[in-house]
Design a protein around this motif. Structure first.
Motif, short mmCIF file in Angstrom:
data_model
loop_
_atom_site.label_atom_id
_atom_site.label_comp_id
_atom_site.label_asym_id
_atom_site.label_seq_id
_atom_site.Cartn_x
_atom_site.Cartn_y
_atom_site.Cartn_z
N GLY B 142 74.39 22.43 19.87
CA GLY B 142 75.04 23.67 20.22
C GLY B 142 75.58 24.43 19.02
O GLY B 142 76.14 25.48 19.16
N VAL B 143 75.39 23.90 17.85
CA VAL B 143 75.93 24.56 16.68
C VAL B 143 74.87 25.39 16.01
O VAL B 143 73.76 24.93 15.76
CB VAL B 143 76.46 23.53 15.68
N LYS B 144 75.23 26.60 15.74
CA LYS B 144 74.31 27.47 15.08
C LYS B 144 74.25 27.14 13.61
O LYS B 144 75.14 26.55 13.06
CB LYS B 144 74.79 28.91 15.28
N GLN B 145 73.18 27.56 12.99
CA GLN B 145 73.02 27.24 11.58
C GLN B 145 74.05 27.98 10.75
O GLN B 145 74.33 29.13 10.98
CB GLN B 145 71.62 27.64 11.12
N THR B 146 74.54 27.32 9.77
CA THR B 146 75.56 27.93 8.94
C THR B 146 75.19 27.80 7.49
O THR B 146 74.55 26.87 7.08
CB THR B 146 76.88 27.21 9.09
#
Lengths: 831, 150
Positions: B142-146
């Motif tokens: 669920g974590v977008k790329q950062t």
């Protein structure tokens, strides 16, 4: 243009070297002329760096893709703002930006303190110039942002990573940089004090403000990072103990410790060695943080790529830094003896000492845990990792202890608190804490950490209120005005103390926000149209999926309705956006319903367009907004402490009741404004993708080894190794390599093949270390070292010559003047 | 500073240091995870049963039970394969063939992934760290790329 830029960087290096040498020599020979010329050169660095920065920004604006750096971080379509800020978007430019900031700060600091700290200035200039030289050296030999393509100038750039094309990302890095770079100034003054032996407290006064400003920016940078993570990343939290976040936190800890222990030195003449150590450590940690994120020592999403050579240069610099600064400190130990001893453990000094130890321990712990995977690999050969739970387990009690000290410190008297004194001071705060704690238990709160945090928050708040009310009462009696006016007058009379208390209030609010995390509730589930889920006081109903399109992207939006305690509060729309060029990696658009108590935070994690069903991550985050509000108050407190002393004092003394309420309204308004600005406008990052890549898995250890030795030649991946790169070129190259290995090529043959194919050693991750290459590696270092030795020798010789007695009276005159000035300052600073 | 005081300080520093190290050591043994590639583990799987692992490989044969968040997939690396089970949200980049790091424990039945334990490597144009390394080069579900410029 690029040639001019490179030339400017080179001249900066030379000029900075001259500034350092001339100032050192001038100081030792007591030659004002030499010192003045050094200071002039020091200002010149600032001017040259500004011109160089203007050139690179101009190159960005005019799309000069011949410059590699511009090509990599900009393209024609990029909005102007992001073109300009792409300046610090990559490694090379960020180092250049660093030097620019350092030269500007250095110039300001030198200008401001030139008269009042005459004896320190030459050494301050020298230290800052040497730090500049290190970074300039890095740029010139290794990371020149003005490097150009020799042929094949690309028609369009590759564009700044869309995730960085975001307002937070425009202000977050510079804010952290300002904090980092600002810490160099205290270090330079500390070194100057050590070098000259003028170790009275005057150097502290010169750097207190710098430390405070840098600390404020560091806090701002960290907070912005949290907001960005919360709004843009969509995992429901704000702090993940990522190495890069930690790198910013480390100097924050030691700077906070310094800001406290400096008071003990001012008041009681104690902890003088300790303060110096903190200044050195803080500066060291800023360099170390840079090293950590830029050399690939630890892996992080935020980190720049791996770079052995850079790592080596940083290690050398840090070693020299530690040896020289602590060497000087040890050399001067006899001059740093404390003027008083600790009288009692129940005193404010002791509280400050405890606070310092805890903060330092936090720094050491975070450093250790961040480096743990690297350490374990180096020591045990096995990569062991620790995650956020490990950090939390330790930092939670540490944070609570710090919060408790925030309350206890101000209640204790300097030197020694008597029993009566303790009873008088602690009664109400303890009552507040006990009542809050008892109330929470009665209400059925069972999260011990958050419960303790709330009770401690009540304790600290009661302390602060008590301090303000008692202070205001005293003032009221003697000024005859009302309580509010008196309170404002109080703040104005003693900005640092009461500004500090306001900062503490901000910290309490932030702590409340963090404690809210203990009551976080979340749910991951799949909903069909019409189904709903209840999390905490909220429930959300999923009504279906809408797919819409605009010129840039396809937007998949879940149509949902949110309810609170059964009452409808309106539609919410978590979404996924698929950018036309980047459909592989959609961006997550979080739907956040903010309120003072809770945030409802809904992420659309997946969807099925045919059945209209979707998977959601629904989070209820209690109290999270208090973190941002708390930061606003912290900033106000810091600003109050920073204001020039007379600015507030006159206002508060002359203005009677009516106007004073006016100014309190202003404060409130400011507060609201800051609070509002802390609720940021929704700015969406764009996702970024490259073509789907099927990865060729190495079939043998040898193949894997070779994948690590060849870099991707697509020209965009920043020399990532084949084993790591995910772009299409790397993919083809891996296939090619697999073929070679299958044909039975040896290591040398494979390397040879690539050297032949590309006509140079460029595809090799490391140059073949023999013959001419070895020389090529060594030359820049040799030149750097030779230059340093030459400069040192020159400085030493100049300073030796003409050390005649005729210089002495002049010295005495300047010293007398300096002492007179110091005396004036000290008198002014007396309460 | 008198001699006895130095001794006192030295002793208390030593005691505190030892206490902290002991605490650190005990909590470390609970919270650390081994970071391994599939082939390093699956050659001798029994040795790793019950240990917390971060397993690095390529996902394939991803299947989801209809109307649920139960996933089943293979993780392969270096010629070895392990079957993994997971319940929860997977990252956007989690597809057949994508490079993943899964957190969890290995058992005779396969690899049981803990909640939010699926991290997929993001192909990044940015000069970010190498894939599959722990500490953040990959993202939890669920974590977008950062990536950030600092």
């Amino acid at each position: 243009m690029p040639a001019l830029g490179t030339f400017l960087l080179l001249s900066c290096f030379v000029v900075a070297a001259y500034a350092a040498t001339a100032c050192l020599a001038g100081a030792r020979r007591q030659s004002t002329r030499l010192t003045e010329s050094g200071i002039g050169a020091f200002y010149l660095v600032t001017a040259l760096m500004s011109v160089a920065s203007a050139i690179i920004m101009y190159a960005f604006v005019t799309d000069s893709y011949a410059i590699k750096y511009v090509d990599r971080y900009s393209d024609a379509a990029q909005p102007l703002l992001f073109k300009l800020t792409a300046y610090w978007g990559g490694l090379d430019g960020s180092i250049m930006f660093w030097v620019l900031l350092l030269s500007v700060f250095g110039a300001i600091a030198v200008r401001n303190s030139r008269e009042s700290h005459r004896e320190l200035i030459p050494y301050v200039v020298a230290v800052i110039a040497i730090v500049e030289m290190f970074f300039l050296f890095l740029m010139v030999v290794h990371n020149n942002p003005f490097e150009t393509y020799l042929a094949d100038i690309p028609p369009d750039g590759q564009g700044l990573n869309p995730l960085l094309q975001n307002v937070y990302m425009v202000i977050h890095p510079p804010s952290l940089y300002i904090g980092f770079v600002g810490m160099t100034i205290p270090f330079a003054f500390g070194m100057a004090a050590l070098a000259t032996g003028y170790l009275d407290d005057s150097w502290l006064r010169a750097v207190r403000r710098w430390t405070m400003v840098s600390w404020l920016f560091l806090s701002l940078g960290l907070t912005l990072g949290m907001i960005w993570a919360y709004e843009e990343l969509g995992w429901g939290g704000y702090w993940g103990w990522d190495p890069v976040e930690n790198a910013g936190l480390l100097p924050w800890f030691t700077a906070t410790a310094f800001l406290h222990s400096v008071m003990v030195q001012e008041r009681r003449g104690m902890l003088r060695v300790w303060n110096m150590t903190l200044v050195i450590t803080t500066f060291f940690l800023t360099i170390f943080g840079t090293f950590m994120t830029r050399s690939g020592v630890v892996q992080s999403v935020h980190a720049f790529g791996e770079d052995k050579q850079l790592a080596f240069m940083f290690t050398a610099f840090m070693t020299v830094l530690l040896v020289v600064s602590f060497g000087l400190l040890i050399y001067r130990l006899p001059l740093l003896r404390a003027r008083h001893e600790l009288d009692s453990w129940i005193s404010r000094e002791a509280a400050f000492l405890a606070n310092n130890w805890i903060l330092l321990f936090s720094a050491i712990f975070v450093l250790f845990a961040t480096m743990f995977p690297t350490l374990s690999e180096a020591v045990a050969g096995e990569r062991l990792t620790v995650g956020p739970p490990f950090f939390n387990k330790w930092m939670l009690p540490i944070g609570l202890a710090l919060l408790a000290l925030t309350g206890i410190g101000p209640l204790l008297a300097w030197r020694k608190s008597t029993i009566d004194n303790l009873r008088y001071q602690f009664l109400w705060p303890v009552v507040a804490a006990v009542v809050t704690g008892g109330g929470l238990v009665a209400l059925g709160v069972r999260v011990w950490s958050s419960g303790t945090c709330f009770a401690l928050s009540a304790f600290v708040t009661a302390t602060l209120v008590q301090e303000f009310v008692r202070g205001a009462r005293v003032r009221q009696q003697y000024s005859g005005s009302d309580l509010v006016t008196s309170a404002i007058g109080l703040v104005a009379r003693n900005q640092r103390r009461y500004g500090g208390y306001i900062v503490h209030l901000g910290i309490v609010l932030m702590a409340l926000g963090f404690a809210g995390d203990g009551f976080k509730q979340e749910e991951q589930l799949l909903l069909k149209p019409g189904q709903s889920v209840t999390v905490g006081p909220y429930s959300v109903r999923h009504d279906g999926i809408a797919i819409t399109q605009d010129a840039q992207k396809q937007m998949v939006t879940a149509r949902m309705v949110a309810f609170r305690d059964g009452k409808e509060i309106g539609p919410i729309a978590p979404a996924k956006w698929f950018y036309n060029k980047r459909t592989e990696e959609p961006t997550t658009e979080v739907a956040i319903q903010r309120s003072i108590g809770y945030d409802l935070y809904v992420v659309l994690a997946g969807f099925d367009a045919q059945q209209q069903s979707a998977t959601f991550h629904v989070v209820v985050n209690p109290l999270v907004n208090w973190i941002w509000v708390g930061f606003g108050i912290l900033a106000i407190g810091t600003l109050i402490a920073l204001l020039p002393e007379r600015a507030l004092a006159t206002a508060a003394v002359k203005v009677p009741a009516g106007a004073a309420t006016g100014s309190s309204t202003t404060v409130l308004l400011l507060l609201v404004l800051l609070g509002a600005s802390a609720f940021p406008v929704h700015v969406h990052a764009q996702g970024h993708v490259e073509g789907a890549s099927t990865v060729v898995v190495p079939m043998s250890p040898f193949e894997r080894e070779m994948q690590g030795q060849i870099v991707c030649m697509c020209g965009t991946c920043g020399r990532q190794r084949l084993s790591e790169c995910t772009c299409g070129t790397a993919e083809q190259m891996r296939v090619e390599l697999a073929g070679l290995v299958k044909q039975g090529y040896t290591r040398e043959q494979v390397l040879d093949y690539y050297v032949q194919k590309y006509g140079s050693q460029e595809p090799l991750a490391m140059p073949i270390d023999k013959g001419f290459n070895r020389l090529a590696w060594a030359v820049p270092y040799a030149v750097g070292v030779a230059g340093a030795i030459f400069a040192g020798a020159a400085a030493f010789r100049w300073s030796r010559r003409r050390h005649g007695p005729e210089a002495a009276p002049a010295v005495e005159a300047t010293q007398a003047e300096a002492w007179q000035q110091k005396l004036d300052e000290e008198l002014r600073d007396l309460d | 500073m008198s001699g006895s005081k130095t001794v006192k300080i030295a002793i208390s520093t030593l005691v505190l240091g030892l206490a902290f190290s002991a605490m650190l050591y005990s909590s470390l043994s609970e919270d650390t995870q081994y970071y391994k590639h599939v082939n390093e583990v699956m050659t001798q799987p029994a040795n790793w049963y019950g240990k917390r692992l971060q397993l690095h490989g390529h996902a394939s044969d991803i299947r989801r039970k209809p109307d649920s968040l139960d996933y089943r997939f293979d993780v392969a690396y270096g010629g070895q394969v392990v079957r993994a089970n997971y319940t929860g949200i997977v990252p956007d980049t989690f597809k057949d063939g994508s490079e993943v790091v899964v957190k969890g424990t290995l058992g005779p039945e396969g690899f049981v992934v803990e909640p939010n334990g699926v991290m997929a490597k993001c192909p990044s144009k940015y000069e970010a760290g190498s894939p599959g390394n722990p500490g953040g080069a990959s993202h939890p579900a669920g974590v977008k790329q950062t990536s950030a410029a600092n």
